[in-house]
Design a protein around this motif. Structure first.
Motif, PDB file in Angstrom:
ATOM      1  N   LEU A   1       0.823  -1.213   0.000  1.00 30.08           N
ATOM      2  CA  LEU A   1       0.000   0.000   0.000  1.00 30.08           C
ATOM      3  C   LEU A   1       0.854   1.258   0.000  1.00 30.08           C
ATOM      4  CD1 LEU A   1      -2.735  -1.101   2.575  1.00 30.08           C
ATOM      5  CD2 LEU A   1      -2.924  -1.044   0.087  1.00 30.08           C
ATOM      6  N   ASP A   2       2.006   1.195   0.668  1.00 32.79           N
ATOM      7  CA  ASP A   2       2.893   2.362   0.725  1.00 32.79           C
ATOM      8  C   ASP A   2       3.640   2.588  -0.582  1.00 32.79           C
ATOM      9  OD1 ASP A   2       2.127   2.811   3.319  1.00 32.79           O
ATOM     10  OD2 ASP A   2       3.877   1.837   4.214  1.00 32.79           O
ATOM     11  N   ARG A   3       3.673   1.569  -1.440  1.00 26.25           N
ATOM     12  CA  ARG A   3       4.449   1.671  -2.670  1.00 26.25           C
ATOM     13  C   ARG A   3       3.612   2.138  -3.857  1.00 26.25           C
ATOM     14  NH1 ARG A   3       5.799  -3.740  -3.791  1.00 26.25           N
ATOM     15  NH2 ARG A   3       7.025  -3.579  -1.865  1.00 26.25           N
ATOM     16  N   HIS A   4       2.321   1.795  -3.913  1.00 26.39           N
ATOM     17  CA  HIS A   4       1.530   1.993  -5.125  1.00 26.39           C
ATOM     18  C   HIS A   4       0.529   3.130  -4.983  1.00 26.39           C
ATOM     19  CE1 HIS A   4       2.771  -2.358  -5.606  1.00 26.39           C
ATOM     20  NE2 HIS A   4       3.200  -1.796  -6.716  1.00 26.39           N
ATOM     21  N   ASP A   5       0.027   3.563  -6.158  1.00 23.31           N
ATOM     22  CA  ASP A   5      -0.925   4.670  -6.227  1.00 23.31           C
ATOM     23  C   ASP A   5      -2.061   4.277  -7.160  1.00 23.31           C
ATOM     24  OD1 ASP A   5      -2.205   7.120  -6.188  1.00 23.31           O
ATOM     25  OD2 ASP A   5      -0.944   7.943  -7.783  1.00 23.31           O
ATOM     26  N   LEU A   6      -3.305   4.349  -6.655  1.00 20.79           N
ATOM     27  CA  LEU A   6      -4.493   4.041  -7.469  1.00 20.79           C
ATOM     28  C   LEU A   6      -5.145   5.313  -8.004  1.00 20.79           C
ATOM     29  CD1 LEU A   6      -6.163   1.255  -5.270  1.00 20.79           C
ATOM     30  CD2 LEU A   6      -4.920   0.950  -7.413  1.00 20.79           C
ATOM     31  N   GLY A   7      -4.382   6.376  -8.051  1.00 23.02           N
ATOM     32  CA  GLY A   7      -4.964   7.663  -8.419  1.00 23.02           C
ATOM     33  C   GLY A   7      -5.455   7.751  -9.849  1.00 23.02           C
ATOM     34  N   ASP A   8      -4.930   6.931 -10.789  1.00 18.39           N
ATOM     35  CA  ASP A   8      -5.334   7.065 -12.195  1.00 18.39           C
ATOM     36  C   ASP A   8      -5.177   5.720 -12.896  1.00 18.39           C
ATOM     37  OD1 ASP A   8      -6.228   8.168 -14.509  1.00 18.39           O
ATOM     38  OD2 ASP A   8      -4.341   9.169 -15.029  1.00 18.39           O
ATOM     39  N   VAL A   9      -5.995   4.731 -12.495  1.00 16.14           N
ATOM     40  CA  VAL A   9      -5.859   3.381 -13.060  1.00 16.14           C
ATOM     41  C   VAL A   9      -6.324   3.314 -14.513  1.00 16.14           C
ATOM     42  CG1 VAL A   9      -6.078   2.273 -10.813  1.00 16.14           C
ATOM     43  CG2 VAL A   9      -8.127   2.677 -12.171  1.00 16.14           C
ATOM     44  N   LEU A  10      -7.090   4.306 -14.959  1.00 16.33           N
ATOM     45  CA  LEU A  10      -7.548   4.328 -16.354  1.00 16.33           C
ATOM     46  C   LEU A  10      -6.709   5.271 -17.198  1.00 16.33           C
ATOM     47  CD1 LEU A  10     -11.431   4.359 -15.806  1.00 16.33           C
ATOM     48  CD2 LEU A  10      -9.952   2.410 -16.276  1.00 16.33           C
ATOM     49  N   GLY A  11      -5.604   5.759 -16.644  1.00 20.04           N
ATOM     50  CA  GLY A  11      -4.805   6.755 -17.355  1.00 20.04           C
ATOM     51  C   GLY A  11      -4.261   6.256 -18.676  1.00 20.04           C
ATOM     52  N   ASP A  12      -3.708   5.022 -18.725  1.00 20.60           N
ATOM     53  CA  ASP A  12      -3.142   4.540 -19.982  1.00 20.60           C
ATOM     54  C   ASP A  12      -4.224   4.272 -21.021  1.00 20.60           C
ATOM     55  OD1 ASP A  12      -4.140   2.441 -18.455  1.00 20.60           O
ATOM     56  OD2 ASP A  12      -2.781   0.982 -19.373  1.00 20.60           O
ATOM     57  N   LEU A  13      -5.423   3.837 -20.568  1.00 21.39           N
ATOM     58  CA  LEU A  13      -6.531   3.648 -21.514  1.00 21.39           C
ATOM     59  C   LEU A  13      -7.013   4.998 -22.046  1.00 21.39           C
ATOM     60  CD1 LEU A  13      -8.555   0.906 -19.602  1.00 21.39           C
ATOM     61  CD2 LEU A  13      -7.213   0.595 -21.689  1.00 21.39           C
ATOM     62  N   ARG A  14      -7.016   5.977 -21.157  1.00 21.07           N
ATOM     63  CA  ARG A  14      -7.420   7.313 -21.585  1.00 21.07           C
ATOM     64  C   ARG A  14      -6.427   7.875 -22.607  1.00 21.07           C
ATOM     65  NH1 ARG A  14      -7.642   9.075 -16.982  1.00 21.07           N
ATOM     66  NH2 ARG A  14      -9.809   8.597 -16.485  1.00 21.07           N
ATOM     67  N   LYS A  15      -5.140   7.620 -22.406  1.00 20.63           N
ATOM     68  CA  LYS A  15      -4.132   8.068 -23.375  1.00 20.63           C
ATOM     69  C   LYS A  15      -4.326   7.373 -24.718  1.00 20.63           C
ATOM     70  CE  LYS A  15      -0.526   9.186 -19.990  1.00 20.63           C
ATOM     71  NZ  LYS A  15       0.813   8.813 -19.456  1.00 20.63           N
ATOM     72  N   GLN A  16      -4.662   6.086 -24.683  1.00 22.89           N
ATOM     73  CA  GLN A  16      -4.880   5.365 -25.939  1.00 22.89           C
ATOM     74  C   GLN A  16      -6.098   5.914 -26.676  1.00 22.89           C
ATOM     75  OE1 GLN A  16      -4.782   1.129 -25.435  1.00 22.89           O
ATOM     76  NE2 GLN A  16      -5.199   0.696 -27.594  1.00 22.89           N
ATOM     77  N   LEU A  17      -7.138   6.272 -25.908  1.00 17.62           N
ATOM     78  CA  LEU A  17      -8.316   6.875 -26.534  1.00 17.62           C
ATOM     79  C   LEU A  17      -7.968   8.239 -27.140  1.00 17.62           C
ATOM     80  CD1 LEU A  17     -11.370   6.995 -27.100  1.00 17.62           C
ATOM     81  CD2 LEU A  17     -11.641   8.013 -24.815  1.00 17.62           C
ATOM     82  N   GLN A  18      -7.172   9.021 -26.424  1.00 14.27           N
ATOM     83  CA  GLN A  18      -6.775  10.318 -26.963  1.00 14.27           C
ATOM     84  C   GLN A  18      -5.978  10.163 -28.253  1.00 14.27           C
ATOM     85  OE1 GLN A  18      -7.823  13.310 -25.971  1.00 14.27           O
ATOM     86  NE2 GLN A  18      -9.076  12.237 -24.418  1.00 14.27           N
ATOM     87  N   ASP A  19      -5.175   9.113 -28.317  1.00 12.52           N
ATOM     88  CA  ASP A  19      -4.426   8.860 -29.555  1.00 12.52           C
ATOM     89  C   ASP A  19      -5.374   8.551 -30.705  1.00 12.52           C
ATOM     90  OD1 ASP A  19      -1.996   8.373 -31.106  1.00 12.52           O
ATOM     91  OD2 ASP A  19      -2.555   6.252 -30.983  1.00 12.52           O
ATOM     92  N   VAL A  20      -6.446   7.778 -30.413  1.00 13.32           N
ATOM     93  CA  VAL A  20      -7.451   7.487 -31.452  1.00 13.32           C
ATOM     94  C   VAL A  20      -8.084   8.790 -31.935  1.00 13.32           C
ATOM     95  CG1 VAL A  20      -9.691   6.406 -31.885  1.00 13.32           C
ATOM     96  CG2 VAL A  20      -7.922   5.159 -30.617  1.00 13.32           C
ATOM     97  N   LEU A  21      -8.511   9.650 -30.998  1.00 16.14           N
ATOM     98  CA  LEU A  21      -9.171  10.905 -31.372  1.00 16.14           C
ATOM     99  C   LEU A  21      -8.221  11.832 -32.124  1.00 16.14           C
ATOM    100  CD1 LEU A  21     -11.156  11.606 -28.069  1.00 16.14           C
ATOM    101  CD2 LEU A  21     -11.995  10.583 -30.204  1.00 16.14           C
ATOM    102  N   HIS A  22      -6.960  11.894 -31.662  1.00 22.97           N
ATOM    103  CA  HIS A  22      -5.988  12.749 -32.342  1.00 22.97           C
ATOM    104  C   HIS A  22      -5.733  12.257 -33.760  1.00 22.97           C
ATOM    105  CE1 HIS A  22      -2.607  15.463 -32.816  1.00 22.97           C
ATOM    106  NE2 HIS A  22      -1.818  14.428 -33.153  1.00 22.97           N
ATOM    107  N   THR A  23      -5.627  10.953 -33.937  1.00 25.74           N
ATOM    108  CA  THR A  23      -5.398  10.387 -35.274  1.00 25.74           C
ATOM    109  C   THR A  23      -6.581  10.675 -36.186  1.00 25.74           C
ATOM    110  OG1 THR A  23      -4.041   8.627 -34.315  1.00 25.74           O
ATOM    111  CG2 THR A  23      -4.894   8.267 -36.533  1.00 25.74           C
ATOM    112  N   GLU A  24      -7.798  10.537 -35.653  1.00 28.29           N
ATOM    113  CA  GLU A  24      -8.988  10.808 -36.457  1.00 28.29           C
ATOM    114  C   GLU A  24      -9.061  12.285 -36.855  1.00 28.29           C
ATOM    115  OE1 GLU A  24     -12.917  10.354 -38.234  1.00 28.29           O
ATOM    116  OE2 GLU A  24     -11.070   9.181 -38.021  1.00 28.29           O
TER     117      GLU A  24
END
Length: 667
Positions: A74-97
């Motif tokens: 618990l002291d080592r990890h952070d659950l602050g943005d577990v969807l962050g990499d998926l959100r980045k992948q979606l942004q890449d889709v939108l940017h490409t489009e």
């Protein structure tokens, strides 16, 4: 002796616990309360220290290490943005489009400048479409689930963007199904866009099995596993499959509970977007009902991470799986600590969570009772373990060694005996030789006497008066009745534990060094009864043990000692209170404070002991006025001795007194 140290690589093995160390660690608990089961439980819970001073860990130590391991995660990890990499992948889709739309509009404009009229018409149509697409993209919700749901009906302009979106959808489908069903992702990877249909079919077959089971039928588990087994690697039965699904559901729920409300809402919407199929949703609801009916629903727990290492969704799910595994192991260890059923702890789970050495320690704890059995200290009667006579003798020898260890440190000056006899072992004292003495010549004293008489010079002449011999000790037979007060007041201040140690130590001493002596152990409260030495460790006092019937105890002791004629006959009584009960015929009468009738009948029994030559030595563990007055009067009548001692010094005084009565110096 040389030692070599190396890193633990899993090939080493820890030796089994030494049975003597185990019994020694249990001895104090066994003497204190006589409960073997609780002594074993305390040993498992707290561990013990070997004769070499090494601390052997117990269940409590494993629990502490497990809790530190969980806190470290618990002291080592952070659950602050577990969807962050998926959100980045979606942004890449939108940017490409968007880039694709811009390129096509720009190409159409260039073509319309010098091209035919239809090129202008194409430009206008393309700009209209581009405006619609940009408006649709601008209108997408900000959350990941809403954006994915909106793009499912969106007509892409750019082929590369469409391809990236399909890759994102495949990843989302796999990760959402894995979040619900764990390793099911592996079985769905080859299904592509048909994965949802395959999931719906699998859930339908599984729910059909569970309906058949609930109706008392014979579900075709083999047929189900033949069709869907590759989705559940390692699963061998329907029970294992349901247990895995229940755990995975709890892990996902724990993840949702551990996220912020905004993140939780976003993840739930993403799941609905990816599993937005009425048949699949209905099948999931039915499966949840079956799990609850079978009692497999598991409680989710919220975890508070405090570290700085960000996690993706799958990494967060793996963290939940690891944390839940630690929670299950903690529950197993706590149950074992509470019940003593250490066989319920899986050493493999301990090894996976805490390392190879901890796994070896858990396995050794499971073999603890068996190690004592193999050494001949325990035997199993039905479902219970009991101490063997060999173990009781060992405990008695340990009590004797503990008491004699104090004697060696504080022996001089206690209980001098003036009576003398003949024969026996030589002492350090000398005497002038008399006719009939054993001729154990003290050469130094003999020569010294001659030198003092004639002075220095040779030759040295000896006369009969010069001869000196060693004094010797005479060992006599002794019959002893040890009377142990078993009234409930003896529970306090360690009095009963000290009294039991004395009984065990005396028994061990007589058995080992004075086998011709006799020892009778008598316990007394409202009534008195003879105790076998082997049952002493298991005697437990409760509030039901009331009354101090010294009269009955002395009567029984006198009857037992009457079997021995001549020699020393003595009563050693250990008590913390004056007599409060007596016999009238065969019935005991109790009253507190002491009545005149109880006092008179007890004194009469003391007088009978005196007339029969039985000495009464009393060891008082309290100095209350009533007890002191009674014991003083008893000592006057019987000519015995009275001592006031603290419980932790009781064994020393009693053994010194016993040894003093055994050894008499030659005159």
């Amino acid at each position: 002796m040389r030692s070599r140290y190396s890193r633990w690589d899993g090939s080493q093995s820890l030796p089994d616990f030494d049975a003597d160390d185990l019994l020694a660690a249990m001895a104090d608990d066994l003497v204190a309360d006589g409960d073997l089961r609780r002594a074993l439980e305390r040993l498992l819970r707290q561990g013990f220290r070997t004769r070499d001073g090494e601390q052997v860990p117990g269940l409590r130590d494993l629990l502490e290490r497990l809790r530190r391991q969980r806190q470290a995660l618990l002291d080592r990890h952070d659950l602050g943005d577990v969807l962050g990499d998926l959100r980045k992948q979606l942004q890449d889709v939108l940017h490409t489009e968007r880039q694709g739309i811009d390129r096509r509009v720009e190409s159409a404009r260039q073509a319309a400048k010098d091209g035919p009229p239809e090129a202008e018409a194409h430009r206008q149509e393309l700009e209209r479409i581009a405006a619609e697409r940009r408006a649709a993209l601008d209108a997408l919700p900000e959350d990941l689930g809403g954006a994915v749901r909106g793009l499912q009906d969106y007509q892409f302009v750019d082929p590369e963007a469409w391809q990236k979106f399909q890759e994102l959808m495949l990843r989302l489908r796999q990760e959402m199904t894995q979040s619900l069903f764990g390793q099911l992702k592996q079985g769905l990877q080859g299904m592509g866009s048909q994965g949802t249909d395959g999931l719906r079919e699998m859930l339908g077959d599984l729910n059909r099995l569970l309906r058949q089971q609930a109706a008392g039928g014979q579900p075709d588990v083999r047929g189900f596993m033949d069709r869907w087994g590759e989705m559940f690697p390692g699963v061998q039965s329907l029970e294992q499959l349901l247990e895995r699904l229940a755990r995975q559901s709890a892990q996902l729920q724990s993840l949702l509970e551990s996220l912020t409300p905004e993140q939780r809402r976003e993840l739930e919407e993403l799941q609905q977007a990816m599993l937005d199929d009425p048949g699949t949703q209905e099948a999931l609801v039915e499966l949840g009902e079956h799990l609850d009916r079978l009692g497999l629903g598991q409680r989710a727990r919220r975890y508070r991470t405090q570290g700085e290492t960000p996690l993706s969704l799958q990494e967060a799910l793996r963290l939940m799986e690891e944390l839940h595994g630690l929670d299950r192991l903690e529950q197993d260890l706590q149950d074992a600590e509470r019940t003593g059923r250490v066989e319920r702890v899986d050493p493999g789970a301990v090894r996976e969570a805490l390392g190879e050495q901890a796994g070896e320690e858990a396995e050794a704890l499971r073999r603890l009772a068996e190690a004592l059995k193999a050494a001949g200290y325990l035997e199993q009667r039905g479902r219970q373990w009991v101490l063997t006579p060999h173990a009781i003798r060992k405990i008695a020898q340990r009590a004797l060694a503990e008491v004699l260890g104090q004697l060696r440190r504080d022996r001089p000056g206690r209980h001098p005996v003036d009576a003398r006899g003949a024969g026996g072992d030589p002492t350090d004292e000398s005497k002038a030789y008399e006719f009939g003495d054993p001729f154990l010549l003290d050469l130094r004293e003999t020569l010294g006497s001659a030198l003092r008489r004639q002075g220095p010079g040779l030759p040295l002449s000896l006369e009969p008066a010069d001869f000196a011999v060693r004094r010797t000790e005479l060992s006599t037979r002794c019959a002893t009745a040890l009377l142990l007060d078993m009234s409930r007041s003896m529970i306090y201040r360690g009095c009963w534990t000290a009294a039991k140690k004395v009984a065990l130590a005396l028994h061990a001493l007589i058995r080992a060094q004075y086998p011709q002596d006799a020892l009778y152990v008598i316990g007394f409260s409202l009534y008195a009864r003879q105790l076998d030495a082997d049952e002493v460790p298991g005697v437990v006092l409760t509030d039901r043990h009331y009354g101090t019937n010294m009269q009955h105890a002395l009567l029984l002791a006198r009857q037992l000692l009457a079997r021995h004629r001549g020699g020393n006959r003595q009563v050693v009584m250990i008590t913390d209170g004056e007599p409060t009960a007596h016999l009238e015929g065969s019935e005991a009468y109790f009253d507190y404070p002491t009545t005149r009738r109880t006092w008179q009948l007890t004194q009469a029994e003391v007088l009978r002991c005196a007339r029969e030559g039985v000495t009464i030595n009393t060891f008082m563990l309290e100095d209350s006025p009533g007890l002191v007055r009674f014991v003083s009067e008893m000592s006057r009548i019987n000519r015995g001795r009275a001592f006031f001692v603290q419980p932790d010094r009781l064994g020393e005084y009693v053994l010194v007194d016993y040894l003093a009565r055994k050894q008499k110096r030659v005159g």
